[in-house]
Motif scaffolding. Structure first.
Motif, PDB file in Angstrom:
ATOM      1  N   LEU A 240       1.103  -1.146  -0.097  1.00  0.00           N
ATOM      2  CA  LEU A 240       0.222  -0.033  -0.410  1.00  0.00           C
ATOM      3  C   LEU A 240       0.598   0.996  -0.254  1.00  0.00           C
ATOM      4  O   LEU A 240       1.317   2.473  -0.811  1.00  0.00           O
ATOM      5  CB  LEU A 240      -1.347  -0.292   1.269  1.00  0.00           C
ATOM      6  CG  LEU A 240      -2.196   0.882   1.473  1.00  0.00           C
ATOM      7  CD1 LEU A 240      -2.815   0.952  -0.075  1.00  0.00           C
ATOM      8  CD2 LEU A 240      -2.582   1.234   2.445  1.00  0.00           C
ATOM      9  N   ILE A 242       4.191   1.882  -0.984  1.00  0.00           N
ATOM     10  CA  ILE A 242       4.596   1.874  -2.688  1.00  0.00           C
ATOM     11  C   ILE A 242       3.135   2.663  -3.593  1.00  0.00           C
ATOM     12  O   ILE A 242       3.699   3.304  -4.257  1.00  0.00           O
ATOM     13  CB  ILE A 242       5.646   1.209  -3.163  1.00  0.00           C
ATOM     14  CG1 ILE A 242       6.606  -0.072  -1.613  1.00  0.00           C
ATOM     15  CG2 ILE A 242       5.729   1.015  -4.398  1.00  0.00           C
ATOM     16  CD1 ILE A 242       7.140  -0.668  -2.631  1.00  0.00           C
ATOM     17  N   ASN A 243       2.627   1.458  -3.253  1.00  0.00           N
ATOM     18  CA  ASN A 243       0.986   1.653  -4.289  1.00  0.00           C
ATOM     19  C   ASN A 243       0.556   3.375  -4.273  1.00  0.00           C
ATOM     20  O   ASN A 243       0.149   4.339  -5.256  1.00  0.00           O
ATOM     21  CB  ASN A 243      -0.117   0.650  -4.005  1.00  0.00           C
ATOM     22  CG  ASN A 243      -0.524   1.360  -5.431  1.00  0.00           C
ATOM     23  OD1 ASN A 243      -2.132   1.973  -5.382  1.00  0.00           O
ATOM     24  ND2 ASN A 243      -0.315   0.964  -6.992  1.00  0.00           N
ATOM     25  N   THR A 244       0.527   4.207  -2.915  1.00  0.00           N
ATOM     26  CA  THR A 244       0.252   5.515  -2.620  1.00  0.00           C
ATOM     27  C   THR A 244       0.887   6.496  -2.744  1.00  0.00           C
ATOM     28  O   THR A 244       0.742   7.465  -2.719  1.00  0.00           O
ATOM     29  CB  THR A 244      -0.549   5.327  -0.846  1.00  0.00           C
ATOM     30  OG1 THR A 244      -1.318   3.655  -0.977  1.00  0.00           O
ATOM     31  CG2 THR A 244      -1.728   6.560  -0.780  1.00  0.00           C
ATOM     32  N   GLY A 245       2.151   5.888  -3.688  1.00  0.00           N
ATOM     33  CA  GLY A 245       3.258   7.086  -3.281  1.00  0.00           C
ATOM     34  C   GLY A 245       4.077   7.670  -2.042  1.00  0.00           C
ATOM     35  O   GLY A 245       3.858   8.636  -1.995  1.00  0.00           O
ATOM     36  N   ILE A 246       3.816   7.161  -1.287  1.00  0.00           N
ATOM     37  CA  ILE A 246       4.068   7.767   0.088  1.00  0.00           C
ATOM     38  C   ILE A 246       5.728   7.147   0.309  1.00  0.00           C
ATOM     39  O   ILE A 246       6.614   6.789  -0.636  1.00  0.00           O
ATOM     40  CB  ILE A 246       3.776   6.601   0.972  1.00  0.00           C
ATOM     41  CG1 ILE A 246       2.422   5.991   1.379  1.00  0.00           C
ATOM     42  CG2 ILE A 246       4.180   7.103   2.360  1.00  0.00           C
ATOM     43  CD1 ILE A 246       1.557   7.738   1.914  1.00  0.00           C
ATOM     44  N   THR A 247       6.622   8.783   0.996  1.00  0.00           N
ATOM     45  CA  THR A 247       7.646   8.663   0.474  1.00  0.00           C
ATOM     46  C   THR A 247       8.426   9.073   1.640  1.00  0.00           C
ATOM     47  O   THR A 247       8.333   9.493   2.658  1.00  0.00           O
ATOM     48  CB  THR A 247       8.399   9.814  -0.415  1.00  0.00           C
ATOM     49  OG1 THR A 247       7.094  11.295   0.026  1.00  0.00           O
ATOM     50  CG2 THR A 247       7.782   9.434  -1.713  1.00  0.00           C
ATOM     51  N   LEU A 251       7.724   6.014   4.578  1.00  0.00           N
ATOM     52  CA  LEU A 251       7.632   4.486   3.531  1.00  0.00           C
ATOM     53  C   LEU A 251       9.214   3.850   4.281  1.00  0.00           C
ATOM     54  O   LEU A 251       8.896   2.540   3.967  1.00  0.00           O
ATOM     55  CB  LEU A 251       8.166   4.816   2.213  1.00  0.00           C
ATOM     56  CG  LEU A 251       8.630   4.258   0.918  1.00  0.00           C
ATOM     57  CD1 LEU A 251       6.887   4.170   0.636  1.00  0.00           C
ATOM     58  CD2 LEU A 251       9.492   4.809  -0.041  1.00  0.00           C
ATOM     59  N   TYR A 258      13.833   3.073   0.269  1.00  0.00           N
ATOM     60  CA  TYR A 258      14.091   3.921  -1.396  1.00  0.00           C
ATOM     61  C   TYR A 258      14.385   5.326  -0.552  1.00  0.00           C
ATOM     62  O   TYR A 258      13.663   6.251  -0.379  1.00  0.00           O
ATOM     63  CB  TYR A 258      12.633   3.645  -1.905  1.00  0.00           C
ATOM     64  CG  TYR A 258      12.421   4.794  -2.771  1.00  0.00           C
ATOM     65  CD1 TYR A 258      13.553   4.290  -3.954  1.00  0.00           C
ATOM     66  CD2 TYR A 258      11.678   6.017  -3.071  1.00  0.00           C
ATOM     67  CE1 TYR A 258      12.695   4.733  -5.544  1.00  0.00           C
ATOM     68  CE2 TYR A 258      11.926   6.946  -4.360  1.00  0.00           C
ATOM     69  CZ  TYR A 258      12.024   5.808  -5.611  1.00  0.00           C
ATOM     70  OH  TYR A 258      12.436   6.955  -6.535  1.00  0.00           O
ATOM     71  N   GLU A 341       9.831  13.280  -0.491  1.00  0.00           N
ATOM     72  CA  GLU A 341      10.145  13.755  -2.271  1.00  0.00           C
ATOM     73  C   GLU A 341       9.652  15.071  -1.696  1.00  0.00           C
ATOM     74  O   GLU A 341       8.665  15.148  -1.744  1.00  0.00           O
ATOM     75  CB  GLU A 341      10.225  12.798  -3.309  1.00  0.00           C
ATOM     76  CG  GLU A 341      10.010  13.028  -4.366  1.00  0.00           C
ATOM     77  CD  GLU A 341       9.865  12.143  -5.279  1.00  0.00           C
ATOM     78  OE1 GLU A 341       9.474  11.513  -5.176  1.00  0.00           O
ATOM     79  OE2 GLU A 341       9.397  12.889  -6.598  1.00  0.00           O
ATOM     80  N   ARG A 360       5.358  19.154  -5.529  1.00  0.00           N
ATOM     81  CA  ARG A 360       4.964  18.021  -5.699  1.00  0.00           C
ATOM     82  C   ARG A 360       5.358  18.144  -3.967  1.00  0.00           C
ATOM     83  O   ARG A 360       6.004  17.358  -3.324  1.00  0.00           O
ATOM     84  CB  ARG A 360       5.814  17.142  -6.196  1.00  0.00           C
ATOM     85  CG  ARG A 360       5.549  15.015  -5.685  1.00  0.00           C
ATOM     86  CD  ARG A 360       6.522  14.912  -5.262  1.00  0.00           C
ATOM     87  NE  ARG A 360       5.659  13.429  -5.162  1.00  0.00           N
ATOM     88  CZ  ARG A 360       5.511  12.598  -3.840  1.00  0.00           C
ATOM     89  NH1 ARG A 360       5.941  13.157  -3.018  1.00  0.00           N
ATOM     90  NH2 ARG A 360       5.277  11.159  -3.656  1.00  0.00           N
ATOM     91  N   PHE A 364       1.419  16.024   2.041  1.00  0.00           N
ATOM     92  CA  PHE A 364       0.164  16.282   1.160  1.00  0.00           C
ATOM     93  C   PHE A 364      -0.410  14.905   0.923  1.00  0.00           C
ATOM     94  O   PHE A 364      -1.392  14.051   0.652  1.00  0.00           O
ATOM     95  CB  PHE A 364       0.216  17.122  -0.180  1.00  0.00           C
ATOM     96  CG  PHE A 364      -1.055  17.562  -0.957  1.00  0.00           C
ATOM     97  CD1 PHE A 364      -2.443  17.789  -0.858  1.00  0.00           C
ATOM     98  CD2 PHE A 364      -0.933  16.588  -2.475  1.00  0.00           C
ATOM     99  CE1 PHE A 364      -3.392  18.141  -1.157  1.00  0.00           C
ATOM    100  CE2 PHE A 364      -1.840  16.662  -3.005  1.00  0.00           C
ATOM    101  CZ  PHE A 364      -2.991  17.201  -2.207  1.00  0.00           C
ATOM    102  N   ILE A 365       0.294  14.488   0.308  1.00  0.00           N
ATOM    103  CA  ILE A 365       0.615  12.881  -0.808  1.00  0.00           C
ATOM    104  C   ILE A 365       0.368  11.972   0.304  1.00  0.00           C
ATOM    105  O   ILE A 365      -0.479  10.814  -0.040  1.00  0.00           O
ATOM    106  CB  ILE A 365       1.793  12.854  -1.957  1.00  0.00           C
ATOM    107  CG1 ILE A 365       1.456  13.889  -3.390  1.00  0.00           C
ATOM    108  CG2 ILE A 365       1.658  11.054  -2.332  1.00  0.00           C
ATOM    109  CD1 ILE A 365       2.337  13.891  -4.007  1.00  0.00           C
ATOM    110  N   LEU A 367      -1.137  11.830   3.249  1.00  0.00           N
ATOM    111  CA  LEU A 367      -2.389  12.208   3.557  1.00  0.00           C
ATOM    112  C   LEU A 367      -3.260  11.120   3.434  1.00  0.00           C
ATOM    113  O   LEU A 367      -3.475  10.691   3.258  1.00  0.00           O
ATOM    114  CB  LEU A 367      -2.574  13.280   4.137  1.00  0.00           C
ATOM    115  CG  LEU A 367      -2.252  14.765   4.955  1.00  0.00           C
ATOM    116  CD1 LEU A 367      -2.424  15.890   5.068  1.00  0.00           C
ATOM    117  CD2 LEU A 367      -2.783  14.073   6.602  1.00  0.00           C
ATOM    118  N   THR A 368      -2.745  10.941   1.698  1.00  0.00           N
ATOM    119  CA  THR A 368      -4.003  10.183   0.833  1.00  0.00           C
ATOM    120  C   THR A 368      -3.927   9.161   1.474  1.00  0.00           C
ATOM    121  O   THR A 368      -4.690   8.300   2.434  1.00  0.00           O
ATOM    122  CB  THR A 368      -2.746   9.630  -0.352  1.00  0.00           C
ATOM    123  OG1 THR A 368      -2.628  10.642  -0.530  1.00  0.00           O
ATOM    124  CG2 THR A 368      -4.310   8.774  -0.553  1.00  0.00           C
TER     125      THR A 368
END
Lengths: 398, 211
Positions: A240, A242-247, A251, A258, A341, A360, A364-365, A367-368
């Motif tokens: 989840l 990786i798919n959600t673009g957590i950094t 992550l 990464y 990131e 970017r 914010f991301i 929080l998804t």
């Protein structure tokens, strides 16, 4: 509650696996009668780290649905940047994540350098690494302080962190003239050279840091309350994440190796020896622990950078301050900011203003995934999970 | 990592009928991008994510771009008869490029640690045909970012699980990141307005004075 949001589909309907540990947790906290309570938490709740709201649906104390609501600090940063010159946006990037203005500067400068093709002199690269790692140190220390504050350890850990942050902010002040809004980096280098004695001062702060970290860890890491409140709370699975673009630390707490400092080798990060700490369970305790360990690694990088910093120019002589018009084209530059990131995407049409300027924002991301982390946990845990995500609303809302 | 041309040729073999085009980039970054038609966008995204060699499992950045109508100049050769002699003349013709909205996806691979591969999707125009397929079912990370594009640019993502405004409030009209957006004339004025702002303020105050 008068807010007009629609009920959102469940995770299964969205095609994702159910929140981890949902079934494993004991069914405590449920009212048992199936009646749901909708609570609007925030935007002025002290635990929301700024003006941030969570629309939570509760079954007893248990979170059934959670929708983050934000935009209270929205000022359309991107539109403002599209209406000014490239350089004029530099001080405005400080205001994105106001804890880490120097890494914001770096990310923006890096994107413009990619767009124009500037070479950064060696000394400037070292200064960038030193300031970025100092930023990471104070950001992680403060985050842990705030996280503990959310758990009810009111004051002590936060004050310990702030005492340390103060020393670093003093260094920033003597270097850039400002403690938080540094506006220090320029396209192709830095704004001004180090003041005399700055390196020695920094060396002293860096030398004192391990003692602070030892003390901090002795105080917190095996604290029973901290462990009880964070372990197995808000676990995030690798897939989840990786798919959600957590950094960032979130992550790596989920066990994904990464780190852009290792992946992209931007700047001169390939010259330093450091490790990338990884978590096992991806729960809140891992997210806390990753930050503790990353501070140790930052100290290692700082020691190496301070020992090797050369003399020389601090800005590319080709860099133009006035009449700066990049050729038409686009570039995406990204760095490992303390929160994840941080990327800048720029499109130039040959005019002095960027045609498109995009940030970017990592928090914010990140929080998804907040709803997925909180489902099935108690409302009190949602506060801690949010704290461990590490958001800054200046960056989320832009 | 493979070059974009190799990816494109493999994609055309794997997905028959997908219309792909490489968008050049002349800046020193040389990050070229792949323009995909909206019908096949979901399939292309799925293929890029699941292909064992590329394995683009991480969608980092999703953003909108607004391209207004623009006049492009093209040169056309013409044969003209001047005084009984045939001559070849070059003539510049203005061609109107219709405006469109764009969604740009920056893809990376966490497993293979490479990237970026840049995808671009374009709407047909900026007014009524502003639909694009959502890639949120492929990468969950697009969810908030596509909502942001919907909010600020007005691109409607078909198949998005929860398409609402995200930064502006729910009752807000219009899309502020569009290039032709005009801000409403209701902001608070400077204490000492001058020039254009003074004109605006006078107009505004006159309107306010009316019952």
């Amino acid at each position: 509650m008068s807010h007009s949001t629609t009920l959102t589909p469940t995770l299964e309907q969205r095609g994702f696996a159910a929140a981890p540990n949902y079934e494993l947790l004991p069914k405590r906290g449920s009212s048992g009668d199936g009646e749901l309570l909708e609570v609007s938490m925030g935007p002025h709740h002290p635990s929301t780290h700024g003006v941030f709201r969570m629309d939570v649906v509760l079954d007893g104390e248990r979170v059934v649905k959670l929708k983050p609501v934000f935009g209270y600090l929205h000022r359309n940063h991107e539109k403002i940047a599209e209406n000014t010159t490239y350089l004029a946006s530099m001080p405005y990037t400080d205001r994105l994540d106001y804890f880490c203005s120097l890494t914001n500067n770096w990310a923006y400068a890096l994107a413009v350098e990619k767009l124009v093709g500037l070479q950064v002199p060696e000394r400037a690269e070292y200064i960038r690494v030193i300031t970025a790692e100092l930023t990471r140190l104070q950001n992680h220390a403060c985050l842990i302080g705030f996280l503990l504050q959310d758990m009810g350890a009111s004051g002590t850990p936060l004050m310990y962190a702030f005492r340390e942050r103060e020393k670093i902010l003093d260094l920033f002040e003597s270097l850039t003239g400002a403690r938080m809004m540094c506006n220090y980096m320029r396209f192709g280098g830095c704004r001004c050279d180090l003041p005399p004695g700055w390196l020695a001062q920094t060396q002293q702060v860096v030398n004192e840091t391990p003692r602070f970290l030892d003390e901090f860890e002795r105080l917190l890491c095996e604290n029973e309350i901290l462990m009880a409140r964070t372990q197995r709370v808000g676990a995030l699975s690798r897939e989840l994440a990786i798919n959600t673009g957590i950094t960032g630390p979130m992550l790596r707490a989920a066990g994904v190796n990464y780190d852009l400092r290792k992946v992209d080798h931007y700047g001169i990060y390939d010259r330093f020896e450091f490790k990338v700490p990884l978590g096992d369970h991806g729960d809140t305790y891992d997210r806390y622990m990753i930050r503790v360990l990353e501070m140790r690694e930052s100290v290692k990088i700082l020691r190496q950078a301070l020992a090797a910093i050369p003399d020389g120019p601090i800005i590319d002589p080709k860099a133009k301050l006035r009449g700066f018009r990049p050729k038409a084209g686009e570039a995406y530059g990204r760095i490992e900011a303390p929160k994840g990131e941080l990327g800048f995407y720029l499109i130039s049409d040959g005019s002095p203003n960027p045609y498109r300027y995009r940030v970017r924002p990592p928090s914010f991301i990140n929080l998804t995934v907040l709803e997925d982390l909180c489902l099935g946990h108690l409302i009190g845990d949602a506060v801690i999970i949010l704290g461990s995500v590490d958001i800054v609303l200046g960056e989320v809302d832009r | 990592m493979e070059t974009l041309d190799q990816i494109k040729s493999r994609l055309t073999h794997a997905l028959l009928g997908a219309r792909l085009e490489i968008v050049p980039n002349e800046s020193p970054s040389s990050q070229r991008s792949l323009l995909v038609d909206s019908e096949h966008a979901r399939a292309v995204a799925q293929w890029l994510r699941d292909d064992p060699e590329l394995c683009l499992d991480y969608c980092s950045n999703v953003t909108g771009v607004d391209w207004l109508e623009a006049v492009g100049k093209t040169k056309i050769k013409k044969t003209v008869v001047v005084d009984g002699v045939e001559k070849e003349l070059e003539e510049t013709v203005d061609s109107l490029r219709s405006g469109y909205l764009e969604a740009v996806y920056h893809l990376f691979s966490m497993a293979k640690k490479h990237g970026p591969v840049i995808l671009r999707l374009r709407t047909e125009n900026r007014t009524d045909k502003n639909h694009l397929p959502s890639l949120t079912p492929v990468w969950h990370g697009c969810e908030f970012q596509e909502r942001e594009i919907f909010d600020l640019y007005g691109v409607v993502f078909d198949g998005h699980p929860d398409l609402r405004r995200i930064l502006m409030w729910d009752g807000f009209k219009d899309h502020p990141m569009r290039k032709d957006y005009v801000e409403p004339d209701d902001y608070e004025y400077e204490p000492t307005p001058h020039d254009a702002v003074l004109e605006k303020a006078k107009k505004h105050q006159a309107q306010e004075a009316k019952p």
